[in-house]
Scaffold this motif. Structure first.
Motif, PDB file in Angstrom:
ATOM      1  N   THR A 161       0.836  -1.200   0.000  1.00 16.10           N
ATOM      2  CA  THR A 161       0.000   0.000   0.000  1.00 16.10           C
ATOM      3  C   THR A 161       0.873   1.254   0.000  1.00 16.10           C
ATOM      4  O   THR A 161       2.089   1.187   0.221  1.00 16.10           O
ATOM      5  CB  THR A 161      -0.889   0.050   1.252  1.00 16.10           C
ATOM      6  OG1 THR A 161      -0.050   0.254   2.401  1.00 16.10           O
ATOM      7  CG2 THR A 161      -1.723  -1.210   1.412  1.00 16.10           C
ATOM      8  N   GLY A 162       0.238   2.388  -0.191  1.00 15.62           N
ATOM      9  CA  GLY A 162       0.940   3.659  -0.067  1.00 15.62           C
ATOM     10  C   GLY A 162       1.487   3.868   1.334  1.00 15.62           C
ATOM     11  O   GLY A 162       2.517   4.523   1.522  1.00 15.62           O
ATOM     12  N   PHE A 163       0.814   3.317   2.346  1.00 19.62           N
ATOM     13  CA  PHE A 163       1.331   3.381   3.713  1.00 19.62           C
ATOM     14  C   PHE A 163       2.682   2.677   3.793  1.00 19.62           C
ATOM     15  O   PHE A 163       3.624   3.169   4.417  1.00 19.62           O
ATOM     16  CB  PHE A 163       0.362   2.735   4.707  1.00 19.62           C
ATOM     17  CG  PHE A 163      -0.942   3.460   4.879  1.00 19.62           C
ATOM     18  CD1 PHE A 163      -0.977   4.813   5.185  1.00 19.62           C
ATOM     19  CD2 PHE A 163      -2.140   2.772   4.776  1.00 19.62           C
ATOM     20  CE1 PHE A 163      -2.187   5.477   5.367  1.00 19.62           C
ATOM     21  CE2 PHE A 163      -3.351   3.423   4.957  1.00 19.62           C
ATOM     22  CZ  PHE A 163      -3.373   4.780   5.255  1.00 19.62           C
ATOM     23  N   ASP A 164       2.777   1.502   3.155  1.00 24.93           N
ATOM     24  CA  ASP A 164       4.031   0.747   3.144  1.00 24.93           C
ATOM     25  C   ASP A 164       5.129   1.528   2.420  1.00 24.93           C
ATOM     26  O   ASP A 164       6.272   1.572   2.879  1.00 24.93           O
ATOM     27  CB  ASP A 164       3.839  -0.608   2.449  1.00 24.93           C
ATOM     28  CG  ASP A 164       2.810  -1.490   3.139  1.00 24.93           C
ATOM     29  OD1 ASP A 164       2.787  -1.519   4.386  1.00 24.93           O
ATOM     30  OD2 ASP A 164       2.026  -2.137   2.423  1.00 24.93           O
ATOM     31  N   ILE A 165       4.766   2.134   1.299  1.00 24.21           N
ATOM     32  CA  ILE A 165       5.730   2.927   0.528  1.00 24.21           C
ATOM     33  C   ILE A 165       6.238   4.087   1.385  1.00 24.21           C
ATOM     34  O   ILE A 165       7.439   4.370   1.423  1.00 24.21           O
ATOM     35  CB  ILE A 165       5.092   3.462  -0.772  1.00 24.21           C
ATOM     36  CG1 ILE A 165       4.596   2.321  -1.666  1.00 24.21           C
ATOM     37  CG2 ILE A 165       6.052   4.394  -1.512  1.00 24.21           C
ATOM     38  CD1 ILE A 165       5.642   1.450  -2.262  1.00 24.21           C
ATOM     39  N   ALA A 166       5.340   4.766   2.088  1.00 23.33           N
ATOM     40  CA  ALA A 166       5.728   5.907   2.930  1.00 23.33           C
ATOM     41  C   ALA A 166       6.635   5.477   4.074  1.00 23.33           C
ATOM     42  O   ALA A 166       7.618   6.165   4.392  1.00 23.33           O
ATOM     43  CB  ALA A 166       4.489   6.611   3.470  1.00 23.33           C
ATOM     44  N   ARG A 167       6.323   4.350   4.693  1.00 23.36           N
ATOM     45  CA  ARG A 167       7.190   3.869   5.780  1.00 23.36           C
ATOM     46  C   ARG A 167       8.590   3.561   5.257  1.00 23.36           C
ATOM     47  O   ARG A 167       9.590   3.899   5.890  1.00 23.36           O
ATOM     48  CB  ARG A 167       6.560   2.652   6.464  1.00 23.36           C
ATOM     49  CG  ARG A 167       5.442   3.043   7.433  1.00 23.36           C
ATOM     50  CD  ARG A 167       5.020   1.873   8.314  1.00 23.36           C
ATOM     51  NE  ARG A 167       4.367   0.816   7.564  1.00 23.36           N
ATOM     52  CZ  ARG A 167       3.070   0.801   7.260  1.00 23.36           C
ATOM     53  NH1 ARG A 167       2.284   1.783   7.636  1.00 23.36           N
ATOM     54  NH2 ARG A 167       2.549  -0.215   6.585  1.00 23.36           N
TER      55      ARG A 167
END
Length: 119
Positions: free
Chosen positions: A62-68
């Motif tokens: 997800t985009g959350f994973d990309i941001a982390r």
């Protein structure tokens, strides 16, 4: 020129946002998938001042994973999420991120990214 990584799996949306970000003077690298986003970050995370990412990138990451991952590699990177599903930002998102719910104005998004980078 300030560099931004744009992660959006919908090519039409990616093109619209890319043009708006370029119009405010930002250098934009587009990733149309989680894989290409992660490859860009692995190769040059420190070169990006901001990450603009959709949260739902299809199956998998997800985009959350990309941001982390972006924050692990570059603790200074600014993060802006674009999504149709804003409910889980506080639970899954990185700190100090902006959220733009879809539908949004690409021009307004670009202005907010530019102001965020000026801080």
């Amino acid at each position: 020129m300030t560099s931004v990584l744009l992660v959006e799996d919908e090519p039409d949306v990616a093109e619209l946002v890319e043009e708006a970000l370029a119009d405010v003077g930002l250098d934009v690298q587009v990733a149309l998938s989680d894989r290409s986003a992660l490859a860009a970050l692995e190769g040059e995370a420190r070169s990006f001042a901001a990450l603009v990412t959709d949260i739902n990138l299809g199956v998998g990451v997800t985009g959350f994973d990309i941001a982390r991952k972006a924050r692990q590699l570059n603790g200074e990177i600014k993060v802006v999420y674009i999504t149709g599903h804003a409910a889980h930002l506080s639970k899954h998102g990185v700190e100090d991120a902006l959220m733009f719910p879809k539908p949004f104005s690409a021009v307004e998004l670009a202005d907010q990214v530019r102001m965020l980078l000026a801080q």
